[in-house]
Design a protein around this motif. Structure first.
Motif, PDB file in Angstrom:
ATOM      1  N   GLU A 163      -4.194 -16.053 -11.832  1.00 44.74           N
ATOM      2  CA  GLU A 163      -4.753 -15.537 -13.080  1.00 44.74           C
ATOM      3  C   GLU A 163      -4.014 -14.286 -13.528  1.00 44.74           C
ATOM      4  N   GLU A 164      -3.486 -13.538 -12.555  1.00 40.76           N
ATOM      5  CA  GLU A 164      -2.742 -12.326 -12.885  1.00 40.76           C
ATOM      6  C   GLU A 164      -1.290 -12.686 -13.203  1.00 40.76           C
ATOM      7  N   ASP A 165      -0.636 -11.874 -14.032  1.00 35.65           N
ATOM      8  CA  ASP A 165       0.799 -12.040 -14.246  1.00 35.65           C
ATOM      9  C   ASP A 165       1.508 -11.783 -12.918  1.00 35.65           C
ATOM     10  N   THR A 166       2.337 -12.712 -12.512  1.00 33.22           N
ATOM     11  CA  THR A 166       2.958 -12.659 -11.189  1.00 33.22           C
ATOM     12  C   THR A 166       4.453 -12.879 -11.307  1.00 33.22           C
ATOM     13  N   ASP A 167       5.229 -12.076 -10.574  1.00 36.27           N
ATOM     14  CA  ASP A 167       6.670 -12.302 -10.558  1.00 36.27           C
ATOM     15  C   ASP A 167       7.087 -12.804  -9.170  1.00 36.27           C
ATOM     16  N   HIS A 168       8.370 -13.110  -9.015  1.00 37.84           N
ATOM     17  CA  HIS A 168       8.850 -13.688  -7.756  1.00 37.84           C
ATOM     18  C   HIS A 168       8.655 -12.739  -6.584  1.00 37.84           C
ATOM     19  N   ALA A 169       8.814 -11.439  -6.818  1.00 38.09           N
ATOM     20  CA  ALA A 169       8.619 -10.472  -5.744  1.00 38.09           C
ATOM     21  C   ALA A 169       7.163 -10.448  -5.287  1.00 38.09           C
ATOM     22  N   ASP A 170       6.234 -10.622  -6.222  1.00 39.43           N
ATOM     23  CA  ASP A 170       4.816 -10.690  -5.860  1.00 39.43           C
ATOM     24  C   ASP A 170       4.548 -11.872  -4.933  1.00 39.43           C
ATOM     25  N   VAL A 171       5.163 -13.011  -5.244  1.00 37.90           N
ATOM     26  CA  VAL A 171       4.971 -14.195  -4.409  1.00 37.90           C
ATOM     27  C   VAL A 171       5.456 -13.928  -2.988  1.00 37.90           C
ATOM     28  N   ALA A 172       6.626 -13.312  -2.868  1.00 41.30           N
ATOM     29  CA  ALA A 172       7.176 -13.009  -1.536  1.00 41.30           C
ATOM     30  C   ALA A 172       6.277 -12.038  -0.775  1.00 41.30           C
ATOM     31  N   MET A 173       5.651 -11.098  -1.489  1.00 42.67           N
ATOM     32  CA  MET A 173       4.851 -10.068  -0.832  1.00 42.67           C
ATOM     33  C   MET A 173       3.424 -10.527  -0.539  1.00 42.67           C
ATOM     34  N   PHE A 174       2.794 -11.212  -1.494  1.00 39.62           N
ATOM     35  CA  PHE A 174       1.375 -11.511  -1.377  1.00 39.62           C
ATOM     36  C   PHE A 174       1.052 -12.946  -0.981  1.00 39.62           C
ATOM     37  N   GLU A 222      -9.971 -24.246  -5.243  1.00 42.27           N
ATOM     38  CA  GLU A 222      -9.591 -22.842  -5.305  1.00 42.27           C
ATOM     39  C   GLU A 222      -8.294 -22.650  -4.533  1.00 42.27           C
ATOM     40  N   LEU A 223      -7.645 -21.553  -4.796  1.00 46.03           N
ATOM     41  CA  LEU A 223      -6.390 -21.255  -4.106  1.00 46.03           C
ATOM     42  C   LEU A 223      -6.692 -20.567  -2.785  1.00 46.03           C
ATOM     43  N   PRO A 224      -5.835 -20.764  -1.785  1.00 52.39           N
ATOM     44  CA  PRO A 224      -6.143 -20.249  -0.449  1.00 52.39           C
ATOM     45  C   PRO A 224      -5.942 -18.766  -0.250  1.00 52.39           C
ATOM     46  N   SER A 225      -5.166 -18.089  -1.099  1.00 47.25           N
ATOM     47  CA  SER A 225      -4.830 -16.685  -0.829  1.00 47.25           C
ATOM     48  C   SER A 225      -5.131 -15.795  -2.029  1.00 47.25           C
ATOM     49  N   PRO A 226      -6.259 -15.053  -1.999  1.00 51.34           N
ATOM     50  CA  PRO A 226      -6.482 -14.052  -3.047  1.00 51.34           C
ATOM     51  C   PRO A 226      -5.390 -13.003  -3.006  1.00 51.34           C
ATOM     52  N   ILE A 227      -5.034 -12.472  -4.143  1.00 52.54           N
ATOM     53  CA  ILE A 227      -3.957 -11.486  -4.205  1.00 52.54           C
ATOM     54  C   ILE A 227      -4.387 -10.193  -3.509  1.00 52.54           C
ATOM     55  N   ARG A 228      -3.430  -9.561  -2.848  1.00 49.55           N
ATOM     56  CA  ARG A 228      -3.705  -8.271  -2.226  1.00 49.55           C
ATOM     57  C   ARG A 228      -3.471  -7.154  -3.229  1.00 49.55           C
ATOM     58  N   LEU A 229      -4.389  -6.223  -3.267  1.00 52.10           N
ATOM     59  CA  LEU A 229      -4.269  -5.054  -4.135  1.00 52.10           C
ATOM     60  C   LEU A 229      -4.170  -3.836  -3.237  1.00 52.10           C
ATOM     61  N   GLY A 230      -2.943  -3.322  -3.055  1.00 54.82           N
ATOM     62  CA  GLY A 230      -2.742  -2.249  -2.095  1.00 54.82           C
ATOM     63  C   GLY A 230      -2.984  -2.787  -0.700  1.00 54.82           C
ATOM     64  N   ASN A 231      -3.939  -2.171   0.041  1.00 52.48           N
ATOM     65  CA  ASN A 231      -4.270  -2.644   1.377  1.00 52.48           C
ATOM     66  C   ASN A 231      -5.464  -3.585   1.383  1.00 52.48           C
ATOM     67  N   LEU A 232      -6.015  -3.832   0.212  1.00 54.20           N
ATOM     68  CA  LEU A 232      -7.187  -4.698   0.122  1.00 54.20           C
ATOM     69  C   LEU A 232      -6.865  -5.956  -0.658  1.00 54.20           C
ATOM     70  N   ARG A 233      -7.503  -7.061  -0.265  1.00 56.37           N
ATOM     71  CA  ARG A 233      -7.402  -8.264  -1.060  1.00 56.37           C
ATOM     72  C   ARG A 233      -8.390  -8.178  -2.209  1.00 56.37           C
ATOM     73  N   ALA A 234      -8.255  -9.085  -3.142  1.00 61.09           N
ATOM     74  CA  ALA A 234      -9.143  -9.076  -4.299  1.00 61.09           C
ATOM     75  C   ALA A 234     -10.594  -9.342  -3.898  1.00 61.09           C
ATOM     76  N   ASP A 235     -10.797  -9.969  -2.728  1.00 64.16           N
ATOM     77  CA  ASP A 235     -12.177 -10.230  -2.287  1.00 64.16           C
ATOM     78  C   ASP A 235     -12.717  -9.110  -1.410  1.00 64.16           C
ATOM     79  N   GLY A 236     -11.948  -7.984  -1.301  1.00 65.29           N
ATOM     80  CA  GLY A 236     -12.426  -6.833  -0.564  1.00 65.29           C
ATOM     81  C   GLY A 236     -12.090  -6.800   0.900  1.00 65.29           C
ATOM     82  N   MET A 237     -11.451  -7.882   1.396  1.00 61.05           N
ATOM     83  CA  MET A 237     -11.087  -7.909   2.809  1.00 61.05           C
ATOM     84  C   MET A 237      -9.768  -7.192   3.038  1.00 61.05           C
ATOM     85  N   ILE A 238      -9.640  -6.514   4.185  1.00 59.13           N
ATOM     86  CA  ILE A 238      -8.406  -5.834   4.531  1.00 59.13           C
ATOM     87  C   ILE A 238      -7.384  -6.853   5.012  1.00 59.13           C
TER      88      ILE A 238
END
Length: 404
Positions: free
Chosen positions: A284-295, A388-404
């Motif tokens: 749902e978020e705008d995502t680039d190739h580097a985001d895919v490699a990282m998250f 649903e997709l298996p991997s919520p995006i990580r935001l900093g040290n937290l995932r979008a669902d609040g898990m570390i």
């Protein structure tokens, strides 16, 4: 002597690559993750339905194409590449102004200003600055390529050995299935896998188009201390030397080799284009190739292995060891601000992998049904849709669902 050594090495590669197979997760592990393989698999347990059909599957090979390629290599009697010089060339663009690709401008910008741009319905000049033989760069979009070849008149057909075809990136895609229909996948046919940027028109100062730049990545040194590169341009066929020279004078690295080696490079680039764009586009978020490699590394890796196994079993193509590290390095080093997109007009020229490819098609169906992408594009159906997709995006040290 060099010929017999080369032939022996190639035969050895066939036996090692195709006669015996080990599970994908064992045969190659990215970077220094050897000790983390089991951990990565456990992380992917939420995705076991898909990964079990890809990363951990055994590939069986029953394709005689590699043996035939080796026979053709022996029959050619060649141990080294013949290289033609660069010079004035023909660049063939689409007859439709709306289908002219950035590749046309790129090849023209890399020349010396003496190239001639034609459309398919124009006659070829018998001489080009005194040369009866010259490269003919085919820059029509992939979705027009089949029609272009089918409608060649006798004059153009007689010059087919001078054609130069391109693969790679979202602009060029994979044209092998089309060329194979017309017997154009062979050592003498010039093909280029693109490892340089394709700036859109008017992207430079003053409204001019910027020159293409090298997108190859230096990813360190091997055990012998030699530099390792990922994402280099690669040329094979009659005009491989001319292509390499044209790119080299513009600071763009370009390897040259025989068709069988070039083909591995081409499919490696196709793997990158397919996986990183698809895994990122469904977010749902705008995502680039580097985001895919990282998250989304686990998802991307699982999909890569599914497609690698399909290439090995369906097309007798075995990618060079370390491809996963090379592709993630490209995404990490060059992928920032490279948006993940699924272009509808290029879909059937980017996603041309053989076999069932369950994970690939599940993501494509998710993109179409849940994200509203690929409108009007026919996507192969799958037995079960992803909810649903298996991997919520990580935001900093937290995932979008609040898990570390």
């Amino acid at each position: 002597m060099a010929f017999f050594f080369t032939a022996a090495v190639f035969l050895t590669s066939i036996l090692s690559s195709h006669a015996f197979h080990v599970p994908a997760a064992v045969s190659s592990v990215r970077g220094n993750d050897q000790l983390g393989t089991s951990a990565s698999q456990s992380k992917a347990s939420c995705y076991s339905r898909l990964s079990s059909s890809s990363a951990l599957s055994m590939a069986t090979w029953s394709n005689g194409q590699a043996i035939q390629e080796y026979k053709d290599f022996l029959d050619s009697g060649e141990s080294e590449l013949r290289k033609e010089d660069d010079g004035p060339s023909i660049i063939v663009q689409s007859s439709s102004s709306t289908s002219i690709t950035p590749l046309t401008d790129a090849i023209n910008a890399l020349g010396n200003g003496d190239d001639v741009i034609l459309t398919p319905n124009e006659p070829l000049p018998p001489l080009l600055e005194g040369r009866a033989s010259y490269p003919i760069y085919i820059t029509v979009p992939p979705y027009e390529l089949k029609e272009f070849i089918q409608n060649l008149d006798d004059e153009w057909k007689a010059r087919a050995e001078d054609f130069v075809f391109f693969s790679g990136t979202k602009v060029c895609g994979v044209v092998e299935p089309i060329l194979r229909q017309f017997g154009m996948c062979r050592d003498s046919m010039t093909q280029v896998s693109v490892g340089f940027s394709l700036p859109p028109p008017g992207s430079g100062l003053g409204g001019v188009t910027r020159k293409p730049e090298d997108t190859a990545c230096n990813i360190g040194h091997d055990a012998q201390g030699d530099e390792k590169w990922a994402g280099e341009s690669y040329a094979c066929g009659k005009w491989n030397g001319a292509v390499a020279s044209r790119l080299d004078v513009n600071g763009i690295r370009c390897k040259t080799g025989f068709y069988r080696d070039w083909r591995r490079s081409m499919w490696e680039k196709a793997l990158y284009d397919a996986v990183f764009n698809l895994v990122g586009s469904v977010r749902e978020e705008d995502t680039d190739h580097a985001d895919v490699a990282m998250f989304y590394e686990i998802e991307a890796s699982d999909m890569m292995w599914e497609l690698v196994n399909s290439l090995r079993g369906g097309l007798a193509v075995t990618l060079i060891y370390g491809f996963e590290d090379r592709l993630f390095s490209i995404a990490e080093m060059r992928g920032t601000d490279e948006p993940c997109v699924l272009p509808g007009d290029m879909f059937h020229h980017m996603y041309v992998f053989p076999g069932k490819c369950q994970m690939l098609w599940e993501y494509c169906n998710y993109a179409k049904d849940r994200r509203g992408l690929l409108e009007g594009v026919e996507v192969p159906p799958v037995p079960n849709q992803l909810s649903e997709l298996p991997s919520p995006i990580r935001l900093g040290n937290l995932r979008a669902d609040g898990m570390i």
